[in-house]
Design an enzyme around this catalytic site. Sequence first.
Site, PDB file in Angstrom:
ATOM      1  N   SER A   1      44.457  44.388  -0.894  1.00 40.72           N
ATOM      2  CA  SER A   1      44.609  45.777  -1.307  1.00 40.72           C
ATOM      3  C   SER A   1      45.991  46.021  -1.900  1.00 40.72           C
ATOM      4  O   SER A   1      46.337  45.387  -2.886  1.00 40.72           O
ATOM      5  CB  SER A   1      44.313  46.687  -0.116  1.00 40.72           C
TER       6      SER A   1
ATOM      7  N   LYS B   1      47.740  43.821  -4.940  1.00 42.29           N
ATOM      8  CA  LYS B   1      48.480  44.260  -6.134  1.00 42.29           C
ATOM      9  C   LYS B   1      49.818  43.514  -6.166  1.00 42.29           C
ATOM     10  O   LYS B   1      50.278  43.045  -7.207  1.00 42.29           O
ATOM     11  CB  LYS B   1      48.750  45.769  -6.087  1.00 42.29           C
TER      12      LYS B   1
ATOM     13  N   TRP C   1      35.939  52.145  -4.365  1.00 36.81           N
ATOM     14  CA  TRP C   1      37.274  52.690  -4.659  1.00 36.81           C
ATOM     15  C   TRP C   1      38.110  51.663  -5.441  1.00 36.81           C
ATOM     16  O   TRP C   1      38.966  52.013  -6.242  1.00 36.81           O
ATOM     17  CB  TRP C   1      37.945  53.055  -3.332  1.00 36.81           C
TER      18      TRP C   1
ATOM     19  N   HIS D   1      35.876  47.239   2.289  1.00 37.68           N
ATOM     20  CA  HIS D   1      37.264  46.903   1.990  1.00 37.68           C
ATOM     21  C   HIS D   1      37.873  46.135   3.173  1.00 37.68           C
ATOM     22  O   HIS D   1      37.915  46.646   4.286  1.00 37.68           O
ATOM     23  CB  HIS D   1      37.978  48.242   1.786  1.00 37.68           C
TER      24      HIS D   1
HETATM   25  C1  GTR Z   1      44.215  52.903  -0.481  1.00 36.71           C
HETATM   26  C2  GTR Z   1      44.713  52.929  -1.898  1.00 36.71           C
HETATM   27  C3  GTR Z   1      44.355  51.653  -2.569  1.00 36.71           C
HETATM   28  C4  GTR Z   1      44.614  50.435  -1.696  1.00 36.71           C
HETATM   29  C5  GTR Z   1      44.452  50.675  -0.215  1.00 36.71           C
HETATM   30  C6  GTR Z   1      45.114  49.658   0.721  1.00 36.71           C
HETATM   31  O1  GTR Z   1      44.393  54.090   0.179  1.00 36.71           O
HETATM   32  O2  GTR Z   1      44.114  54.014  -2.533  1.00 36.71           O
HETATM   33  O3  GTR Z   1      44.990  51.565  -3.825  1.00 36.71           O
HETATM   34  O4  GTR Z   1      45.848  49.899  -1.966  1.00 36.71           O
HETATM   35  O5  GTR Z   1      44.919  51.902   0.173  1.00 36.71           O
HETATM   36  O6  GTR Z   1      46.184  49.145   0.446  1.00 36.71           O
HETATM   37  O7  GTR Z   1      44.526  49.417   1.764  1.00 36.71           O
END
Ligand code: GTR
Length: 386
Positions: free
Chosen positions: A225, A229, A316, A367
């Site tokens: 996540s 990045k 998402w 996720h």
């Molecule tokens: C979320 C965010 C994402 C992702 C995620 C994470 O809230 O919108 O871009 O980075 O967090 O890091 O778990």
Amino acid sequence: MKLFVILGVFLMAVDAYPSDNLLLPDPLKSAEGMVISSSEQWQAVRRAEILELFRTHVYGRTPVGRPTDLRFETKEITPTALSGSATLKLVNIRYSGAGGEGMIELSVFIPNAVPKPVPGFLLICNRSRENIDHTRENKSPFWPVEWIIERGYVAAAFLNADVDPDKDDGFQDGVHGIFDSKNVPRSPDAWGTIAAWAWGASRVMDYLETDEDVDATRMAAIGHSRGGKTALWCGAEDQRFSMAISNNSGCTGAAIARRKQGESIEAINRRFPHWFCANYKEYNDKEDELPVDQHELVALMAPRLVYVASATEDNWADPMGEFLACVHATPVYSLFGLTGLNTDEMPKPEHPLHDGHIGYHLRTGGHGLTEYDWNCYMDFADKHWK
Ligand code: GTR
């Protein structure tokens, strides 16, 4: 999949994805309009241009490389960790700047039964410290050390918050507070928190290069996540990493921004104003004006290995957008005579694509970074490193 459509006398190749009728920035055309047709031109001209665009408009410019006083303090070496199957090293990586001192606590498990030096994985952990517990009292699928060691790889990890706490504090704490100049106003392309974490991973690489048990020429930066990045940006900035692994990185990670699916640039900047540079906010609801898109971030890994993973319920993060970034990064690998992805058809869940230099899989579920994901990454490493 390409569909061939006859339009009058023209035969056109059209990408047959429902939402891939996108006009993406062309990684193979330079700012001056030169068509990039060789790996030499990519390395000498285009790679640097794209990297600069990402620095200026997205992640920000990192003001410092390796601090002159960077030092590694080995706190502990346990040669019989994990019932004797691994050696555990705990290393404090210390540095200082005008604004104070900082420290990254690094844990490195090295398999004992494998000839040295050993390749492996550096996890940029964006979750709590329990997820990378070196005592192994807490065992989290986020960092399945026992399994990584059994498969013969180094398992290294650090906490992103050691480098820079994940909060919007006007860049006072963490490495921003240590290295940013206090006397001049912050520039619109000054580094954000994702770039700070990537910088931290590079300082860990500085250490790994000194550890003779670790093969620093075959290390993957891996993150989930926001950590994903970071892994991609780290791989772009620091070519010592021979692989970057983006697990469910989504918006401003692997996902194509111009698709406008899932999290948008506006949404990410609103909720996490500290992650990217101030210039990035100019692209809120203006994805099409961004001079880059995320397939070019994936392409900055060429000719090294890169792996992008998605999850079926993680809308998402826009799984299709993550996959398409790999598809559109593939022409850059071709310049090197390498296969990036060997298909442009989205695979079914649990059908990983491992043959090319770009790995991809879609996992059933939400996720998260799971043992299934780790297994895929190690299968990919087996294929390309062994
Ligand atoms: C979320 C965010 C994402 C992702 C995620 C994470 O809230 O919108 O871009 O980075 O967090 O890091 O778990």
